[in-house]
Design an enzyme around this catalytic site. Structure first.
Site, PDB file in Angstrom:
ATOM      1  N   GLY A 134      49.273   9.733  22.198  1.00  0.00           N
ATOM      2  CA  GLY A 134      50.385  10.202  22.475  1.00  0.00           C
ATOM      3  C   GLY A 134      51.387  10.409  21.330  1.00  0.00           C
ATOM      4  O   GLY A 134      52.073  11.364  21.830  1.00  0.00           O
ATOM      5  N   THR A 135      51.397   9.942  20.379  1.00  0.00           N
ATOM      6  CA  THR A 135      52.290  10.256  19.239  1.00  0.00           C
ATOM      7  C   THR A 135      51.954  11.463  18.666  1.00  0.00           C
ATOM      8  O   THR A 135      52.923  12.625  18.535  1.00  0.00           O
ATOM      9  CB  THR A 135      52.097   9.291  18.168  1.00  0.00           C
ATOM     10  N   ASN A 189      59.260   3.585  29.040  1.00  0.00           N
ATOM     11  CA  ASN A 189      58.089   2.328  28.745  1.00  0.00           C
ATOM     12  C   ASN A 189      58.525   1.003  28.647  1.00  0.00           C
ATOM     13  O   ASN A 189      57.712  -0.082  28.856  1.00  0.00           O
ATOM     14  CB  ASN A 189      57.314   2.588  27.447  1.00  0.00           C
ATOM     15  N   GLN A 241      53.430   6.652  30.122  1.00  0.00           N
ATOM     16  CA  GLN A 241      53.227   5.573  30.925  1.00  0.00           C
ATOM     17  C   GLN A 241      53.604   5.840  32.320  1.00  0.00           C
ATOM     18  O   GLN A 241      53.460   4.998  33.298  1.00  0.00           O
ATOM     19  CB  GLN A 241      55.049   4.712  30.522  1.00  0.00           C
ATOM     20  N   SER A 291      48.524   9.392  26.789  1.00  0.00           N
ATOM     21  CA  SER A 291      47.737   8.606  25.991  1.00  0.00           C
ATOM     22  C   SER A 291      46.834   7.939  26.485  1.00  0.00           C
ATOM     23  O   SER A 291      46.977   7.178  27.886  1.00  0.00           O
ATOM     24  CB  SER A 291      48.907   7.882  25.243  1.00  0.00           C
ATOM     25  N   HIS A 293      45.038   4.912  25.894  1.00  0.00           N
ATOM     26  CA  HIS A 293      44.945   3.660  25.881  1.00  0.00           C
ATOM     27  C   HIS A 293      46.268   2.856  26.847  1.00  0.00           C
ATOM     28  O   HIS A 293      46.216   1.641  26.801  1.00  0.00           O
ATOM     29  CB  HIS A 293      45.237   2.831  24.473  1.00  0.00           C
ATOM     30  N   THR A 320      36.900  17.863  14.180  1.00  0.00           N
ATOM     31  CA  THR A 320      35.686  17.723  15.100  1.00  0.00           C
ATOM     32  C   THR A 320      36.180  16.693  16.098  1.00  0.00           C
ATOM     33  O   THR A 320      36.859  15.684  15.967  1.00  0.00           O
ATOM     34  CB  THR A 320      34.706  16.790  14.025  1.00  0.00           C
ATOM     35  N   CYS A 377      60.749  -5.466  15.750  1.00  0.00           N
ATOM     36  CA  CYS A 377      61.057  -6.404  14.683  1.00  0.00           C
ATOM     37  C   CYS A 377      60.601  -5.807  13.447  1.00  0.00           C
ATOM     38  O   CYS A 377      59.806  -5.010  12.916  1.00  0.00           O
ATOM     39  CB  CYS A 377      60.022  -7.693  14.724  1.00  0.00           C
TER      40      CYS A 377
END
Length: 388
Positions: free
Chosen positions: A71-72, A153, A181, A202, A204, A240, A330
């Protein structure tokens, strides 16, 4: 102790069917998809079959899809790919995005700001929605791109994407949406959403492997590459192909299409509602749902608990076997409140007391009922502890 994973917006597990689809492409069918011999052509066929599967899920043509590393990269390629040529040409450039975007969008916008691009951040309503009229008011003659996410998200709030895209096109700008999302949870039909020019996905987040993604690029939309090398992905994204990962993404897209066609989002939404209602009933006062009055992705709830620090609640529940998220970042040991919740007009105290619970297709009603009790008990216990 049985563990319950309820942080699907962070990542989803690989489904067994996805693993099975990928397995042959690690060793037995390891060819390079750009090779012309039989091994290479077998890999190429697998890549193109996966492209067709994702195209069916999104309602577009396979030729409009670019495989990326996630996604990024898709977000970066969309934004830089559209705007950098104008910057290089010395033109005046303006882009519009929202204050509730993922950092893959916000930090890309900031990088372009340093290159001279004017950036406007649209704040959301109290319900977490981006008002199309606010975007219309922000449009300028040199606005080249509007990028607004489809489903948030943290809160799961789904934006009025068709109206937002129409506003962008009416002002002469392209429109991109981060659908990371939303894909596999919210119906997306790009044949009907004619004003969406670019869309990011994305793997995952939808039960495919990490390191896989898609950028949808509507036909005849100009895009400059960010990377330079071979002519992979029609020269738009060299490198590739990650054949096993792409095959996994294609299989996950097939499974998502089937799940949605069978009413999966409604069933998952019912579980989400059951969780919210159960927790509110057990906790009683000082609890609620951020963005509750707006349309939301079926799996996501963002709940606030007065008198509780989100980080403490996340840790307490993890010790009891429940994985959720605080929805905050964080940095150097200091927890910062969510920029999404702050931009929605919530005070820092409420933002710090909010947690995100994002269900997966694997969660069961039994897990929901068990989690309700564990969450309520943890909140009561934390509220009874003396303040640090």
């Amino acid at each position: 102790m049985a563990r319950m994973y309820m942080d699907a917006n962070a990542t989803t597990p690989l489904l067994p069917e996805v693993v099975a689809a990928m397995n042959p492409y690690w060793m037995e069918q390891f060819g390079n998809a750009s090779s012309i011999h039989q091994a290479g052509q077998g890999a190429r066929a697998a890549v193109e079959q996966a492209r067709e599967s994702v195209a069916r899920l999104l309602g577009c043509t396979p030729a409009e899809l670019i495989f990326t590393s996630g996604g990024t990269e898709s977000d970066n390629l969309a934004i830089f790919g559209v705007l950098q040529p104008f910057v290089d040409a010395g033109e005046k450039v303006h882009m519009i995005t929202s204050a509730i975007e993922h950092n893959a969008i916000l930090n890309t916008a900031e990088a372009l700001r340093k290159r001279g691009v004017e950036v406007t951040l649209i704040p959301p309503t109290l319900g977490g929605l981006i008002d199309p009229e606010a975007v219309r008011a922000a449009m300028q003659p040199h606005t080249k791109l509007v990028t607004i996410m489809l489903a948030n998200n943290e809160t799961g709030v789904v934006q009025p994407i068709a109206e937002l895209a129409a506003v962008a096109h009416a002002g002469g700008a392209l429109f991109h949406t981060d659908a990371i999302q939303a894909a596999g949870k919210v119906t997306i039909d790009l044949k009907k959403l004619q004003d969406i020019d670019l869309l990011s996905l994305s793997g995952h987040k939808m039960y495919a492997p990490k390191g896989t993604g898609i950028l949808y690029l509507r036909k005849k939309t100009a895009l400059a590459p960010m990377l330079f090398g071979g002519q992979h992905e029609r020269g738009r994204r060299p490198g590739t192909e990650n054949v096993p990962g792409i095959v996994g993404l294609g299989k996950a897209a097939d499974l998502a299409w089937e799940w949605m066609a069978e009413g999966g989002p409604a069933e998952l939404g019912a579980l989400r509602d059951r969780l919210e209602q159960g927790v509110i009933a057990r906790v009683g006062s000082g609890v609620g749902v951020n963005g509750a009055g707006s349309p939301r992705a079926a799996n996501t709830t963002n709940m606030f608990f007065e008198g509780v620090e989100a980080e403490a609640l996340v840790i307490a529940l993890d010790l009891k076997g429940v994985a959720i998220s605080g929805g905050s970042a964080c940095m150097s040991g200091a927890t910062k409140p969510s920029h999404v919740l702050l931009s929605m007009g919530m005070g820092e105290v409420r933002a710090r007391g909010s947690v995100r619970i994002s269900l997966s297709r694997l969660n069961t009603p039994e897990e929901i009922d068990l989690a309700i009790g564990l969450i309520a008990d943890a909140v009561v216990r934390l509220r009874s502890m003396p303040a640090a």
